[in-house]
Scaffold this active site. Structure first.
Site, PDB file in Angstrom:
ATOM      1  N   GLU A 191      -3.124 -10.014 -19.928  1.00 22.20           N
ATOM      2  CA  GLU A 191      -3.552  -8.920 -19.031  1.00 22.20           C
ATOM      3  C   GLU A 191      -4.604  -9.398 -18.016  1.00 22.20           C
ATOM      4  OE1 GLU A 191      -3.635  -4.919 -20.404  1.00 22.20           O
ATOM      5  OE2 GLU A 191      -2.283  -5.352 -22.069  1.00 22.20           O
TER       6      GLU A 191
HETATM    7  N1  COS Z   1      -6.620  -2.491  -8.775  1.00 21.18           N
HETATM    8  C1  COS Z   1      -5.989  -1.856  -7.761  1.00 21.18           C
HETATM    9  N2  COS Z   1      -5.398  -2.509  -6.743  1.00 21.18           N
HETATM   10  C2  COS Z   1      -5.466  -3.850  -6.748  1.00 21.18           C
HETATM   11  C3  COS Z   1      -6.108  -4.567  -7.770  1.00 21.18           C
HETATM   12  C4  COS Z   1      -6.710  -3.838  -8.821  1.00 21.18           C
HETATM   13  N3  COS Z   1      -7.323  -4.431  -9.851  1.00 21.18           N
HETATM   14  N4  COS Z   1      -5.995  -5.906  -7.518  1.00 21.18           N
HETATM   15  C5  COS Z   1      -5.324  -6.015  -6.375  1.00 21.18           C
HETATM   16  N5  COS Z   1      -5.007  -4.769  -5.915  1.00 21.18           N
HETATM   17  C6  COS Z   1      -4.284  -4.446  -4.689  1.00 21.18           C
HETATM   18  C7  COS Z   1      -5.057  -4.907  -3.469  1.00 21.18           C
HETATM   19  O1  COS Z   1      -5.974  -3.918  -3.047  1.00 21.18           O
HETATM   20  C8  COS Z   1      -3.959  -5.132  -2.470  1.00 21.18           C
HETATM   21  O2  COS Z   1      -3.533  -3.892  -1.947  1.00 21.18           O
HETATM   22  P1  COS Z   1      -3.360  -3.684  -0.363  1.00 21.18           P
HETATM   23  O3  COS Z   1      -2.357  -4.655   0.111  1.00 21.18           O
HETATM   24  O4  COS Z   1      -2.921  -2.255  -0.245  1.00 21.18           O
HETATM   25  O5  COS Z   1      -4.717  -3.926   0.214  1.00 21.18           O
HETATM   26  C9  COS Z   1      -2.813  -5.645  -3.319  1.00 21.18           C
HETATM   27  O6  COS Z   1      -3.063  -5.185  -4.659  1.00 21.18           O
HETATM   28  C10 COS Z   1      -2.696  -7.151  -3.314  1.00 21.18           C
HETATM   29  O7  COS Z   1      -3.917  -7.679  -3.725  1.00 21.18           O
HETATM   30  P2  COS Z   1      -4.455  -9.087  -3.246  1.00 21.18           P
HETATM   31  O8  COS Z   1      -4.213  -9.263  -1.780  1.00 21.18           O
HETATM   32  O9  COS Z   1      -5.861  -9.194  -3.743  1.00 21.18           O
HETATM   33  O10 COS Z   1      -3.452 -10.054  -4.020  1.00 21.18           O
HETATM   34  P3  COS Z   1      -3.654 -11.522  -4.584  1.00 21.18           P
HETATM   35  O11 COS Z   1      -2.316 -12.147  -4.619  1.00 21.18           O
HETATM   36  O12 COS Z   1      -4.757 -12.213  -3.885  1.00 21.18           O
HETATM   37  O13 COS Z   1      -4.081 -11.363  -6.141  1.00 21.18           O
HETATM   38  C11 COS Z   1      -4.851 -10.508  -8.218  1.00 21.18           C
HETATM   39  C12 COS Z   1      -4.549 -10.247  -6.749  1.00 21.18           C
HETATM   40  C13 COS Z   1      -5.213 -11.943  -8.539  1.00 21.18           C
HETATM   41  C14 COS Z   1      -6.040  -9.636  -8.547  1.00 21.18           C
HETATM   42  C15 COS Z   1      -3.609 -10.065  -8.983  1.00 21.18           C
HETATM   43  O14 COS Z   1      -2.514 -10.889  -8.671  1.00 21.18           O
HETATM   44  C16 COS Z   1      -3.790 -10.044 -10.479  1.00 21.18           C
HETATM   45  O15 COS Z   1      -4.403  -9.130 -11.032  1.00 21.18           O
HETATM   46  N6  COS Z   1      -3.226 -11.054 -11.188  1.00 21.18           N
HETATM   47  C17 COS Z   1      -3.224 -11.084 -12.612  1.00 21.18           C
HETATM   48  C18 COS Z   1      -2.062 -10.329 -13.133  1.00 21.18           C
HETATM   49  C19 COS Z   1      -2.106 -10.219 -14.589  1.00 21.18           C
HETATM   50  O16 COS Z   1      -2.985  -9.579 -15.148  1.00 21.18           O
HETATM   51  N7  COS Z   1      -1.136 -10.851 -15.260  1.00 21.18           N
HETATM   52  C20 COS Z   1      -1.077 -10.817 -16.653  1.00 21.18           C
HETATM   53  C21 COS Z   1       0.248 -10.384 -17.070  1.00 21.18           C
HETATM   54  S1  COS Z   1       0.489  -8.739 -17.297  1.00 21.18           S
HETATM   55  S2  COS Z   1       0.391  -8.602 -19.229  1.00 21.18           S
END
Ligand code: COS
Length: 380
Positions: free
Chosen positions: A363
């Site tokens: 997560e």
């Molecule tokens: N809550 C709400 N929205 C979120 C968010 C969060 N925690 N994190 C990112 N977003 C939104 C951003 O606001 C953006 O939206 P807009 O385009 O409308 O502005 C969009 O999602 C894309 O975000 P971003 O540009 O920051 O994308 P990145 O590729 O840089 O990466 C992270 C974002 C690293 C935060 C995301 O890919 C992530 O959480 N990765 C981990 C996923 C995970 O937990 N995997 C485990 C498996 S699931 S069991």
């Protein structure tokens, strides 16, 4: 500010504690050995209402708040975090998303049986090449008449072999990047769905982790959640809540290791006295207690913000990162306090150490949480 639990919160905590300490403890070591799924326990905990703790009672849920949910996950994970993660994923990654963003039909057809625990849900985001980098979804969902056609592979799916309801994240419009991603509700018996091998994990061995493959799987258009392109936002919002659950799980694992360390330190004697009387051990207990208290405050703050309808994404990332790293440190110290006994299975702490490791990974790794936290600091 009120640090007291309500009567209802105290009640759910006690019920979870009773079940964990009376029932889960009996076969937790055996299930760690055999990696057998805790079928009987999930059935019992479903009857006690734990599979849909936060779901509105009108969909057969418990109607409890997020604090109650964290208390339940903490108490269960003190003894058995495999059961903890099955409950956490069903509640916060699957039921919550369907309840928050699904249609009335989705809720009647899918949320109700999941809240009762008659059906188990799974959240299918991770892929062989899209774990931390979640926007790089390779699984495709191509519109075709009244359906979307899914192709691709998901992996590390908690409850992948037992869940009958999947939330599948897939790319529909690659040219739009994350804004082209959708989320679908899919039943596991749809033609073209195949389940990969059971992963032989280091810890949380009796939770059921699989890859899931899709070959030309038809999913009805009405099973898409939200507008076209809402899937990535859905996944992020859902994970914000999921991370509170995993933080609570880490808190429970740490608490389990701490309780055992206190007990052992009071009983085990070296140099003519109980080891708790040696400052080297007493200070470890002190450091553990402080980290547990910090974890609890962060977990409850994130849960409280969520219950208030306020933004909790940074708070949940802080809670998860801190509590997971604390659990890893605390369980490692617990093994050290137990010495040689800590390195064998019957004292449980080596198992808790293996389980803590996963809370730093799934997560969103601890490093991903730091990305989320630092971006929130630097965004203005
Ligand atoms: N809550 C709400 N929205 C979120 C968010 C969060 N925690 N994190 C990112 N977003 C939104 C951003 O606001 C953006 O939206 P807009 O385009 O409308 O502005 C969009 O999602 C894309 O975000 P971003 O540009 O920051 O994308 P990145 O590729 O840089 O990466 C992270 C974002 C690293 C935060 C995301 O890919 C992530 O959480 N990765 C981990 C996923 C995970 O937990 N995997 C485990 C498996 S699931 S069991």
């Amino acid at each position: 500010m009120d640090f007291n639990y309500t009567e209802e919160q105290e009640m759910i905590r006690q019920a979870a504690r009773d079940y964990a300490q009376r029932e889960l403890i009996k076969d937790v070591l055996e299930r760690d050995e055999t990696a057998a799924y805790p079928t009987k326990h999930i059935k019992n905990l479903s009857e006690l209402g734990f599979m849909g703790i936060m779901v509105d009672p009108k969909y057969d849920g418990g109607g409890m708040d997020t604090i109650s949910y964290t208390l339940a996950i903490e108490e269960i994970s003190k003894i058995d975090s495999s059961v903890g993660v099955i409950i956490s994923v069903n509640n916060s990654l699957v039921c919550w998303g369907v309840e928050e963003y699904g249609t009335e039909e989705h809720k009647e057809k899918y949320l109700r049986p999941m809240a009762r625990g008659d059906k188990i849900g799974a959240f299918l985001l991770s892929e062989p090449e899209a774990g931390s980098d979640a926007t790089s979804q390779r699984t495709t969902a191509i519109p075709d008449g009244d359906f979307y056609i899914l192709n691709g592979t998901k992996n590390w799916i908690t409850s992948g072999g037992t869940a009958s309801i999947f939330l599948v994240i897939a790319q529909t419009h690659p040219e739009l990047g994350h804004k082209g991603i959708n989320v679908f509700i899919l039943e596991n018996d749809a033609p073209g769905v195949s389940i990969g091998k059971h992963e032989d994990k280091m810890g949380m061995r009796s939770s059921d982790t699989h890859s899931v493959m899709f070959t030309d799987v038809k999913v009805p258009k009405e099973n898409r959640i939200g507008e076209d392109g809402f899937g990535f936002k859905f996944a992020m919002e859902t994970l914000n809540g999921g991370r509170i659950g995993i933080a609570a799980q880490a808190l429970g694992i740490a608490g389990g290791a701490f309780d055992r360390s206190v007990q052992y330190s009071r009983e085990r004697k070296t140099f003519g006295t109980e080891i708790a009387n040696h400052q080297a051990i007493a200070f470890k207990l002190s450091d553990m207690a402080v980290r547990i208290e910090n974890s609890r405050l962060l977990v409850h703050k994130a849960a409280w913000l969520k219950d208030q309808g306020r933004n909790f994404s940074t708070a949940s990332a802080m809670a998860k990162q801190y509590a997971a790293d604390a659990a890893m440190w605390i369980t490692t110290e617990a093994v050290q306090i137990h010495g040689g006994y800590g390195y064998v299975k019957e004292y449980h702490v080596e198992r808790l150490m293996r389980e803590a490791k996963l809370t730093q990974i799934y997560e969103g790794t601890s490093e991903i949480q730091k990305i989320i936290i630092s971006r929130s600091i630097l965004k203005d």
